[in-house]
Write a protein that holds these residues in place. Structure first.
Motif, PDB file in Angstrom:
ATOM      1  N   PHE A 105       0.832  -1.206   0.000  1.00 24.50           N
ATOM      2  CA  PHE A 105       0.000   0.000   0.000  1.00 24.50           C
ATOM      3  C   PHE A 105       0.869   1.260   0.000  1.00 24.50           C
ATOM      4  N   PHE A 106       1.949   1.181   0.761  1.00 22.22           N
ATOM      5  CA  PHE A 106       2.897   2.309   0.810  1.00 22.22           C
ATOM      6  C   PHE A 106       3.435   2.567  -0.599  1.00 22.22           C
ATOM      7  N   GLY A 107       3.778   1.472  -1.285  1.00 15.68           N
ATOM      8  CA  GLY A 107       4.292   1.586  -2.654  1.00 15.68           C
ATOM      9  C   GLY A 107       3.248   2.106  -3.620  1.00 15.68           C
ATOM     10  N   ILE A 108       2.023   1.610  -3.490  1.00 19.78           N
ATOM     11  CA  ILE A 108       0.954   2.059  -4.394  1.00 19.78           C
ATOM     12  C   ILE A 108       0.761   3.569  -4.245  1.00 19.78           C
ATOM     13  N   GLY A 109       0.821   4.055  -3.014  1.00 18.66           N
ATOM     14  CA  GLY A 109       0.682   5.500  -2.775  1.00 18.66           C
ATOM     15  C   GLY A 109       1.792   6.284  -3.458  1.00 18.66           C
ATOM     16  N   GLY A 110       3.021   5.778  -3.306  1.00 23.82           N
ATOM     17  CA  GLY A 110       4.180   6.454  -3.906  1.00 23.82           C
ATOM     18  C   GLY A 110       4.103   6.477  -5.417  1.00 23.82           C
ATOM     19  N   LEU A 170      -7.101   1.787  -5.507  1.00 21.57           N
ATOM     20  CA  LEU A 170      -6.486   0.482  -5.785  1.00 21.57           C
ATOM     21  C   LEU A 170      -6.133  -0.227  -4.480  1.00 21.57           C
ATOM     22  N   SER A 171      -5.578   0.542  -3.525  1.00 18.75           N
ATOM     23  CA  SER A 171      -5.212  -0.045  -2.232  1.00 18.75           C
ATOM     24  C   SER A 171      -6.434  -0.542  -1.490  1.00 18.75           C
ATOM     25  N   ALA A 172      -7.543   0.196  -1.592  1.00 15.29           N
ATOM     26  CA  ALA A 172      -8.767  -0.222  -0.899  1.00 15.29           C
ATOM     27  C   ALA A 172      -9.209  -1.593  -1.411  1.00 15.29           C
ATOM     28  N   VAL A 173      -9.114  -1.778  -2.729  1.00 14.62           N
ATOM     29  CA  VAL A 173      -9.492  -3.076  -3.312  1.00 14.62           C
ATOM     30  C   VAL A 173      -8.532  -4.159  -2.814  1.00 14.62           C
ATOM     31  N   PHE A 174      -7.246  -3.829  -2.831  1.00 17.35           N
ATOM     32  CA  PHE A 174      -6.239  -4.797  -2.396  1.00 17.35           C
ATOM     33  C   PHE A 174      -6.409  -5.105  -0.896  1.00 17.35           C
ATOM     34  N   GLY A 175      -6.732  -4.071  -0.116  1.00 17.76           N
ATOM     35  CA  GLY A 175      -6.969  -4.252   1.324  1.00 17.76           C
ATOM     36  C   GLY A 175      -8.146  -5.179   1.573  1.00 17.76           C
ATOM     37  N   LEU A 176      -9.181  -5.044   0.739  1.00 16.41           N
ATOM     38  CA  LEU A 176     -10.353  -5.921   0.865  1.00 16.41           C
ATOM     39  C   LEU A 176      -9.953  -7.367   0.560  1.00 16.41           C
ATOM     40  N   SER A 181      -7.673 -13.376   4.751  1.00 17.41           N
ATOM     41  CA  SER A 181      -7.420 -13.698   6.162  1.00 17.41           C
ATOM     42  C   SER A 181      -8.527 -14.574   6.737  1.00 17.41           C
ATOM     43  N   LEU A 182      -9.689 -14.611   6.056  1.00 23.77           N
ATOM     44  CA  LEU A 182     -10.769 -15.466   6.537  1.00 23.77           C
ATOM     45  C   LEU A 182     -10.522 -16.916   6.145  1.00 23.77           C
ATOM     46  N   ARG A 183      -9.834 -17.090   5.011  1.00 22.21           N
ATOM     47  CA  ARG A 183      -9.621 -18.442   4.491  1.00 22.21           C
ATOM     48  C   ARG A 183      -8.338 -19.055   5.036  1.00 22.21           C
ATOM     49  N   ILE A 184      -7.317 -18.209   5.213  1.00 18.34           N
ATOM     50  CA  ILE A 184      -6.013 -18.724   5.637  1.00 18.34           C
ATOM     51  C   ILE A 184      -5.714 -18.108   6.991  1.00 18.34           C
ATOM     52  N   ARG A 185      -5.293 -18.908   7.941  1.00 20.49           N
ATOM     53  CA  ARG A 185      -5.137 -18.403   9.302  1.00 20.49           C
ATOM     54  C   ARG A 185      -3.674 -18.276   9.723  1.00 20.49           C
ATOM     55  N   ALA A 186      -3.487 -17.435  10.723  1.00 18.74           N
ATOM     56  CA  ALA A 186      -2.248 -17.306  11.493  1.00 18.74           C
ATOM     57  C   ALA A 186      -0.998 -17.200  10.620  1.00 18.74           C
ATOM     58  N   ILE A 187      -0.017 -18.050  10.888  1.00 19.39           N
ATOM     59  CA  ILE A 187       1.299 -17.925  10.279  1.00 19.39           C
ATOM     60  C   ILE A 187       1.214 -18.110   8.762  1.00 19.39           C
ATOM     61  N   TYR A 188       0.267 -18.960   8.299  1.00 16.03           N
ATOM     62  CA  TYR A 188       0.138 -19.203   6.858  1.00 16.03           C
ATOM     63  C   TYR A 188      -0.302 -17.925   6.150  1.00 16.03           C
ATOM     64  N   LYS A 230     -13.601  -6.680   9.828  1.00 12.74           N
ATOM     65  CA  LYS A 230     -12.204  -6.929   9.449  1.00 12.74           C
ATOM     66  C   LYS A 230     -11.908  -6.326   8.083  1.00 12.74           C
ATOM     67  N   ALA A 231     -12.884  -6.450   7.200  1.00 10.71           N
ATOM     68  CA  ALA A 231     -12.685  -5.913   5.842  1.00 10.71           C
ATOM     69  C   ALA A 231     -12.533  -4.389   5.899  1.00 10.71           C
ATOM     70  N   VAL A 232     -13.406  -3.732   6.651  1.00 11.12           N
ATOM     71  CA  VAL A 232     -13.336  -2.261   6.723  1.00 11.12           C
ATOM     72  C   VAL A 232     -12.021  -1.828   7.379  1.00 11.12           C
ATOM     73  N   SER A 233     -11.616  -2.540   8.425  1.00 17.58           N
ATOM     74  CA  SER A 233     -10.358  -2.200   9.099  1.00 17.58           C
ATOM     75  C   SER A 233      -9.170  -2.345   8.151  1.00 17.58           C
ATOM     76  N   SER A 234      -9.180  -3.437   7.384  1.00 21.86           N
ATOM     77  CA  SER A 234      -8.088  -3.683   6.450  1.00 21.86           C
ATOM     78  C   SER A 234      -8.057  -2.584   5.373  1.00 21.86           C
ATOM     79  N   ILE A 235      -9.243  -2.186   4.907  1.00 22.36           N
ATOM     80  CA  ILE A 235      -9.310  -1.136   3.878  1.00 22.36           C
ATOM     81  C   ILE A 235      -8.811   0.193   4.456  1.00 22.36           C
TER      82      ILE A 235
END
Lengths: 366, 237
Positions: A72-77, A104-110, A116-123, A230-235
């Motif tokens: 996201f930092f890169g997308i902004g730059g 674009l970042s908002a979509v990627f954040g979503l 994160s719902l499908r894959i948990r923790a360290i994975y 979680k989705a809104v927080s990530s966005i």
């Protein structure tokens, strides 16, 4: 003032004083010193505060451990850079580029949140790390768009360029140029971003995020659609990181994989929240200052403290200023060992000042 | 007879490879207190978790005439079912005030309701701004139930509320839950303490190895020691 910071005061008077001192120094620095190195360092701190705070919003308040934050930092730059390049360095082009980056970042954040719902923790953490590395590689290879490994240099609007001189500060003789104006634009946007994040984490929405971090099932048993939160927080985290990326690119007049998408940037963010603490957004301020000042002045400090004769002797080679990165690593390890909750976390008490506003108390009959 | 509120038919729940509930059946009526009794491992907690959608079941669960199997936990909660798990379900980082605000969801808690809740559990007033992680066991239990009451609920599922509590606190809890039923909230109670369950419940379901073995009135099982011994393996003096 309390309202401005959403009634979320630092837990300890010392921390509050430290935060106030840092903000004050950052606010007056470019008017008091002609040192380009100091002002560059201050600008980097200003950019990394909302960047690290947005990571705290994600990891500290929602419990989503994502290493894709540099994306996201890169997308902004890159968004800001491409906007400026395609508009002859106009303010509207800059804002359009940044806004497209934010979208674009908002979509990627979503996508990250849904993953994160499908894959948990360290994975999940590993998947996001791979996503960050792939994005960095993409930026390095899509030369026609991103300038490849060399990145992109661009002009910023004239009013904000170093060549434009407005006046001279009387007491310090420091010239106020367009670059100083840019510094204050960065300062204002970073401050607004930080205050907005404080507002978010202290709102009912923020309390739900904290509940999700502690136990997602319990939060859902209270009737909260945790996926949506979680989705809104990530966005939101993605949006703030994108804005920070735009600020950094504007300050440098350059964007490249090394300055925004590299593992070094990710390491900086992690160091900042480990040192500052991920339990409070104020951790981002303290951590950013400790890490970025160390990166800039630890070598000089070591050279100042250790006489050359000792540093050059075979026994004193580890004490040489050239070894500052080693000592930064030591600082990191010691901090994890001594203050695992970071500088802000170590002073937290049982209650929080901001709590008093949560809901009106019952009718006490004390 | 009051209207049927909850009906569970042929409920089967798997946790991993284990077939925990193997045919649970019972119903309960509006405004009443029903107890789920049984030995350790009988499937009482899993039954509550299945109703809440936390352990996805097979079979049929009808709440107020609506089939709720397959709904998300959040949707089930929004239908008016509160859950107080055995682990209390508190958020240790949040204060008492914040916890109740969170439980009120979108709207600010009604002041009169907060006053009513704190009249049920006066200890919560004293620790209004303390983090829930710092409360005592009894206070945590009170907060857990208070959390389920901030929004008016038609049914609350309470899992072993007396576990580890001092007798004086248990008495407070009985009084509070009795008051609650007078506010037309039904309670489905899982409890090992037979005295506690008998003092509150009117209807009872006994589970054994994930199956319903008996359903009837609490008075019947409370009066009949032989039946109690046969179903629960306990003798209560």
């Amino acid at each position: 003032m309390k309202r401005l910071i959403s009634y979320d005061l630092p837990a300890n008077a010392w921390i509050a004083a430290l935060v106030a001192a840092i903000v004050l120094i950052l606010a007056v620095l470019p008017l008091t010193t002609p040192s380009i190195r100091s002002v560059n360092m201050a600008a980097k701190i200003i950019v990394f505060i909302p960047l690290a705070a947005s990571f705290i919003l994600l990891i500290g308040y929602t419990g989503i451990v994502s290493f894709a934050h540099t994306v996201f930092f890169g997308i902004g730059g890159y968004g800001l850079a491409l906007g400026l390049l395609n508009s002859d360095a106009s303010v509207s082009g800059m804002l359009t580029g940044l806004m497209l980056g934010v979208a674009l970042s908002a979509v990627f954040g979503l996508i990250i949140a849904l993953l994160s719902l499908r894959i948990r923790a360290i994975y999940f953490a590993m998947v996001t790390l791979v996503a960050a590395l792939v994005t960095s590689q993409l930026a390095s290879r899509l030369t026609w768009l991103t300038g490849g490994q060399d990145g992109v240099s661009f002009d910023i609007p004239d009013a904000l360029s170093p060549g434009v001189r407005y006046w001279t500060v009387p007491f310090s003789d420091v010239p106020v140029t367009g670059k100083v104006l840019l510094y204050y634009a960065l300062f204002a946007i970073a401050a607004l971003s930080f205050l907005a994040m404080l507002r978010i984490v202290n709102s009912p929405f923020g309390r739900v995020l904290q509940a999700i971090r502690e136990n997602e099932f319990r939060a859902s048993a209270l009737g909260y659609p945790t996926t949506w939160y979680k989705a809104v927080s990530s966005i939101l985290a993605a949006v703030f990181a994108t804005i920070a990326g735009g600020l950094y690119a504007a300050w440098l007049g350059y964007v490249g994989p090394g300055s925004t998408l590299s593992l070094n940037v990710l390491t900086d963010i992690l160091l900042i929240i480990v040192i500052g603490g991920s339990g409070s957004l104020y951790g981002a301020i303290l951590g950013a200052v400790v890490i970025i000042v160390s990166e800039n002045y630890l070598q000089s400090l070591i050279e100042l403290l250790i006489p050359v004769s000792i540093a050059k002797s075979p026994a004193g080679t580890l004490l040489s200023g050239d070894r500052w990165l080693l000592w930064l690593g030591v600082l990191y390890v010691v901090a994890i060992y001594l203050v695992p909750e970071g500088i802000v976390g170590m002073t937290r008490s049982g209650g929080r000042p901001g709590d008093r506003r949560a809901i009106p108390g019952p009718n006490h009959s004390r | 007879m009051t209207q049927e509120l909850l009906r569970v038919d042929d409920l089967h729940t798997f946790i991993g490879d284990y077939h925990i509930l193997q045919g649970v059946n019972f119903d309960m009526h509006e405004g009443g207190v029903a107890a789920l009794l049984g030995r350790n491992g009988a499937g009482k907690t899993t039954t509550l978790r299945s109703i809440m959608g936390l352990a996805p079941p097979r079979g049929r669960i009808r709440f107020d005439g609506r089939d709720i199997v397959g709904l998300s936990t959040a949707a089930i909660s929004r239908l008016g079912i509160g859950y107080v798990p055995e682990t209390l379900g508190l958020f240790s980082g949040l204060t008492v005030a914040e916890t109740l605000r969170l439980a009120a969801r979108s709207r600010a808690p009604d002041r009169a309701r907060i006053d009513w809740i704190t009249s049920l559990f006066p200890a919560l007033r004293k620790f209004w701004h303390s983090r829930s992680g710092n409360l005592s066991g009894g206070q945590k239990q009170m907060l857990a139930i208070a959390k389920a009451l901030v929004e008016p609920k038609r049914l609350i599922l309470v899992d072993e509320p007396t576990k580890g509590l001092a007798p004086s606190v248990v008495a407070e809890l009985i009084a509070a839950l009795k008051q609650l039923t007078q506010q037309s909230t039904s309670i489905l109670l899982v409890e090992q303490n037979f005295h506690f369950a008998a003092s509150l419940a009117t209807e009872t379901t006994v589970l054994e190895s994930g199956q319903t073995t008996w359903q009837g009135m609490m008075g019947d099982i409370a009066r009949d020691e032989a039946l109690r011994r046969q179903l629960l393996g306990v003798s209560v003096v």
